[in-house]
Write a protein that holds these residues in place. Structure first.
Motif, PDB file in Angstrom:
ATOM      1  N   TYR A  11      21.234   2.779 -12.571  1.00 53.62           N
ATOM      2  CA  TYR A  11      21.092   4.206 -12.872  1.00 53.62           C
ATOM      3  C   TYR A  11      19.701   4.665 -12.472  1.00 53.62           C
ATOM      4  O   TYR A  11      18.789   3.869 -12.290  1.00 53.62           O
ATOM      5  N   GLU A  56      31.702   1.008 -25.385  1.00 56.07           N
ATOM      6  CA  GLU A  56      31.886   1.849 -24.195  1.00 56.07           C
ATOM      7  C   GLU A  56      30.549   1.929 -23.454  1.00 56.07           C
ATOM      8  O   GLU A  56      29.533   2.353 -24.031  1.00 56.07           O
ATOM      9  N   GLY A  58      28.153   3.440 -20.544  1.00 51.51           N
ATOM     10  CA  GLY A  58      27.967   4.621 -19.683  1.00 51.51           C
ATOM     11  C   GLY A  58      28.870   5.761 -20.117  1.00 51.51           C
ATOM     12  O   GLY A  58      29.682   6.248 -19.336  1.00 51.51           O
ATOM     13  N   GLY A  60      28.252   8.820 -20.632  1.00 52.42           N
ATOM     14  CA  GLY A  60      27.970  10.147 -20.071  1.00 52.42           C
ATOM     15  C   GLY A  60      27.651  11.142 -21.168  1.00 52.42           C
ATOM     16  O   GLY A  60      26.707  10.958 -21.934  1.00 52.42           O
ATOM     17  N   VAL A  80      27.099   2.919 -25.199  1.00 58.03           N
ATOM     18  CA  VAL A  80      25.820   2.542 -24.580  1.00 58.03           C
ATOM     19  C   VAL A  80      25.546   3.515 -23.437  1.00 58.03           C
ATOM     20  O   VAL A  80      26.391   3.697 -22.553  1.00 58.03           O
ATOM     21  N   GLU A  81      24.384   4.137 -23.451  1.00 53.61           N
ATOM     22  CA  GLU A  81      24.056   5.148 -22.426  1.00 53.61           C
ATOM     23  C   GLU A  81      22.538   5.253 -22.311  1.00 53.61           C
ATOM     24  O   GLU A  81      21.826   5.079 -23.303  1.00 53.61           O
ATOM     25  N   ASP A 108      19.768   0.119 -21.354  1.00 51.23           N
ATOM     26  CA  ASP A 108      20.495  -0.452 -20.219  1.00 51.23           C
ATOM     27  C   ASP A 108      21.573  -1.434 -20.716  1.00 51.23           C
ATOM     28  O   ASP A 108      21.263  -2.420 -21.401  1.00 51.23           O
ATOM     29  N   VAL A 110      23.134  -3.690 -19.232  1.00 51.60           N
ATOM     30  CA  VAL A 110      22.974  -5.074 -18.760  1.00 51.60           C
ATOM     31  C   VAL A 110      22.230  -5.882 -19.828  1.00 51.60           C
ATOM     32  O   VAL A 110      22.613  -7.013 -20.163  1.00 51.60           O
ATOM     33  N   TRP A 128      34.170   3.650 -17.952  1.00 53.60           N
ATOM     34  CA  TRP A 128      34.961   4.676 -17.282  1.00 53.60           C
ATOM     35  C   TRP A 128      34.094   5.512 -16.350  1.00 53.60           C
ATOM     36  O   TRP A 128      33.112   6.111 -16.756  1.00 53.60           O
ATOM     37  N   PHE A 129      34.470   5.473 -15.083  1.00 53.74           N
ATOM     38  CA  PHE A 129      33.793   6.214 -14.019  1.00 53.74           C
ATOM     39  C   PHE A 129      32.319   5.823 -13.887  1.00 53.74           C
ATOM     40  O   PHE A 129      31.426   6.672 -13.944  1.00 53.74           O
ATOM     41  N   PRO A 130      32.078   4.510 -13.711  1.00 55.59           N
ATOM     42  CA  PRO A 130      30.703   4.072 -13.438  1.00 55.59           C
ATOM     43  C   PRO A 130      30.248   4.676 -12.106  1.00 55.59           C
ATOM     44  O   PRO A 130      31.067   4.902 -11.213  1.00 55.59           O
ATOM     45  N   ASP A 131      28.947   4.931 -11.989  1.00 58.82           N
ATOM     46  CA  ASP A 131      28.423   5.515 -10.742  1.00 58.82           C
ATOM     47  C   ASP A 131      28.858   4.643  -9.565  1.00 58.82           C
ATOM     48  O   ASP A 131      28.583   3.439  -9.554  1.00 58.82           O
ATOM     49  N   LYS A 203      34.908  14.408 -17.670  1.00 64.77           N
ATOM     50  CA  LYS A 203      34.386  15.327 -16.659  1.00 64.77           C
ATOM     51  C   LYS A 203      34.419  14.690 -15.261  1.00 64.77           C
ATOM     52  O   LYS A 203      34.826  15.291 -14.288  1.00 64.77           O
ATOM     53  N   PHE A 204      34.004  13.420 -15.198  1.00 64.23           N
ATOM     54  CA  PHE A 204      33.939  12.756 -13.894  1.00 64.23           C
ATOM     55  C   PHE A 204      35.337  12.504 -13.346  1.00 64.23           C
ATOM     56  O   PHE A 204      35.572  12.596 -12.147  1.00 64.23           O
TER      57      PHE A 204
HETATM   58  C1  LIG Z   1      29.314   8.731 -13.471  1.00 70.15           C
HETATM   59  S1  LIG Z   1      28.782   8.755 -15.120  1.00 70.15           S
HETATM   60  C2  LIG Z   1      30.312   8.651 -16.036  1.00 70.15           C
HETATM   61  C3  LIG Z   1      30.171   9.116 -17.451  1.00 70.15           C
HETATM   62  C4  LIG Z   1      31.428   9.088 -18.311  1.00 70.15           C
HETATM   63  N1  LIG Z   1      31.936   7.731 -18.491  1.00 70.15           N
HETATM   64  C5  LIG Z   1      32.490   9.995 -17.767  1.00 70.15           C
HETATM   65  O1  LIG Z   1      33.528   9.502 -17.278  1.00 70.15           O
HETATM   66  O2  LIG Z   1      32.320  11.224 -17.828  1.00 70.15           O
HETATM   67  C6  LIG Z   1      28.104   7.127 -15.324  1.00 70.15           C
HETATM   68  C7  LIG Z   1      27.202   7.018 -16.543  1.00 70.15           C
HETATM   69  O3  LIG Z   1      26.804   5.651 -16.697  1.00 70.15           O
HETATM   70  C8  LIG Z   1      25.460   5.624 -17.151  1.00 70.15           C
HETATM   71  N2  LIG Z   1      24.900   4.311 -16.793  1.00 70.15           N
HETATM   72  C9  LIG Z   1      24.755   3.791 -15.541  1.00 70.15           C
HETATM   73  N3  LIG Z   1      24.235   2.570 -15.600  1.00 70.15           N
HETATM   74  C10 LIG Z   1      24.046   2.281 -16.909  1.00 70.15           C
HETATM   75  C11 LIG Z   1      23.522   1.157 -17.598  1.00 70.15           C
HETATM   76  N4  LIG Z   1      23.103   0.067 -16.940  1.00 70.15           N
HETATM   77  N5  LIG Z   1      23.445   1.203 -18.938  1.00 70.15           N
HETATM   78  C12 LIG Z   1      23.871   2.305 -19.616  1.00 70.15           C
HETATM   79  N6  LIG Z   1      24.387   3.415 -19.018  1.00 70.15           N
HETATM   80  C13 LIG Z   1      24.467   3.395 -17.678  1.00 70.15           C
HETATM   81  C14 LIG Z   1      24.794   6.795 -16.438  1.00 70.15           C
HETATM   82  O4  LIG Z   1      23.636   7.235 -17.115  1.00 70.15           O
HETATM   83  C15 LIG Z   1      25.919   7.840 -16.447  1.00 70.15           C
HETATM   84  O5  LIG Z   1      25.833   8.688 -17.558  1.00 70.15           O
END
Ligand SMILES: C[S@@+](CC[C@H](N)C(=O)[O-])C[C@H]1O[C@@H](n2cnc3c(N)ncnc32)[C@H](O)[C@@H]1O
Length: 225
Positions: A11, A56, A58, A60, A80-81, A108, A110, A128-131, A203-204
């Motif tokens: 992220y 859960e 990430g 968002g 976790v976010e 994080d 990880v 769900w919907f990781p970057d 949303k994603f």
């Molecule tokens: C694309 S968004 C999807 C958010 C949500 N799950 C949704 O579907 O709307 C991915 C989220 O993962 C979070 N994220 C990415 N890597 C992460 C990590 N290593 N630990 C915690 N959060 C993480 C980002 O901050 C972001 O909010």
């Protein structure tokens, strides 16, 4: 944890401004619902009424998290976010909906898998919907990597599941292959999973649908030895 995972983050901390409501929720509610990442979670005392333990990763803005918590009052959910406005928004929802079965770790994932969660302690992990990090040179930033999946498998109880959803087809194929190649994990379905009723749309996901991308659910179980 390997050195590469320590250095390459999945992220980038975004500089999105927090709304006044998110700031207020963060200020007033985080002491109550946000847990430190460097202390093991005591699920029994945090969630005496809950029978399932779900993390859960990430979440968002927490759209799916609060809905699941509302619809499954006997599930304990730890979200976790790293994105603080999202933490503020989920805290706001917890207050609006008077939910007590959610805790948040702002860190994080990880490191949360390695430090905060005990071995074989979870019934499920939702991602769900990781970057997707679509550019090839950024693939090393993707969250779903072999070391990460090993850590996730470690914290699942035998019979526990990992459920990943994505709208990015090449990432979906990579994840399916990686999980299929991981000894001790078994696909609950033949290939892609049907979308389970417990997963609300986010949303994603809606962005992916609007762009006419396929939504892929992937659900694997940890095998009992
Ligand atoms: C694309 S968004 C999807 C958010 C949500 N799950 C949704 O579907 O709307 C991915 C989220 O993962 C979070 N994220 C990415 N890597 C992460 C990590 N290593 N630990 C915690 N959060 C993480 C980002 O901050 C972001 O909010």
């Amino acid at each position: 944890m390997s050195d590469s995972l320590r250095r390459v983050r999945s992220y980038v901390i975004r500089t999105t401004r927090m709304s006044e409501a998110q700031k207020r929720s963060y200020r007033e509610l985080s002491e109550k619902w946000v847990l430190p990442y460097d202390r093991t979670i005591d699920w029994e005392s945090e969630f005496p009424e809950c029978r399932r333990r779900i993390v859960e990763i990430g979440f968002g803005m927490g759209d799916a998290t609060w809905r699941i918590a509302r619809d499954h009052s006997d599930w304990a959910l730890v979200g976790v976010e790293v994105h603080r406005p999202g933490v503020g928004k989920l805290l706001w929802w917890l207050e609006q909906e008077e939910l007590t079965n959610v805790r948040i770790i702002e860190h994080d994932a990880v490191e949360v898998l390695a430090v905060t969660l005990r071995s074989e302690s979870l019934d499920g992990i939702h991602i769900w919907f990781p970057d997707p990090w679509p550019k090839k040179r950024h693939h090393k930033r993707r969250l779903i990597q072999p070391d990460f999946i090993q850590s996730a498998k470690e914290v699942l109880k035998p019979g526990g599941y990992i459920h990943i959803a994505t709208d990015w087809e090449p990432y979906a194929e990579h994840i399916l292959q990686l999980l299929s190649d991981t000894p001790g994990l078994a696909n609950r379905y033949d290939g892609w999973a049907p979308k389970p009723d417990y997963r609300p749309e986010t949303k994603f996901e809606n962005k992916g649908i609007a762009a006419e991308r396929s939504i892929r659910d992937i659900i694997f179980m940890k095998e009992s030895i």
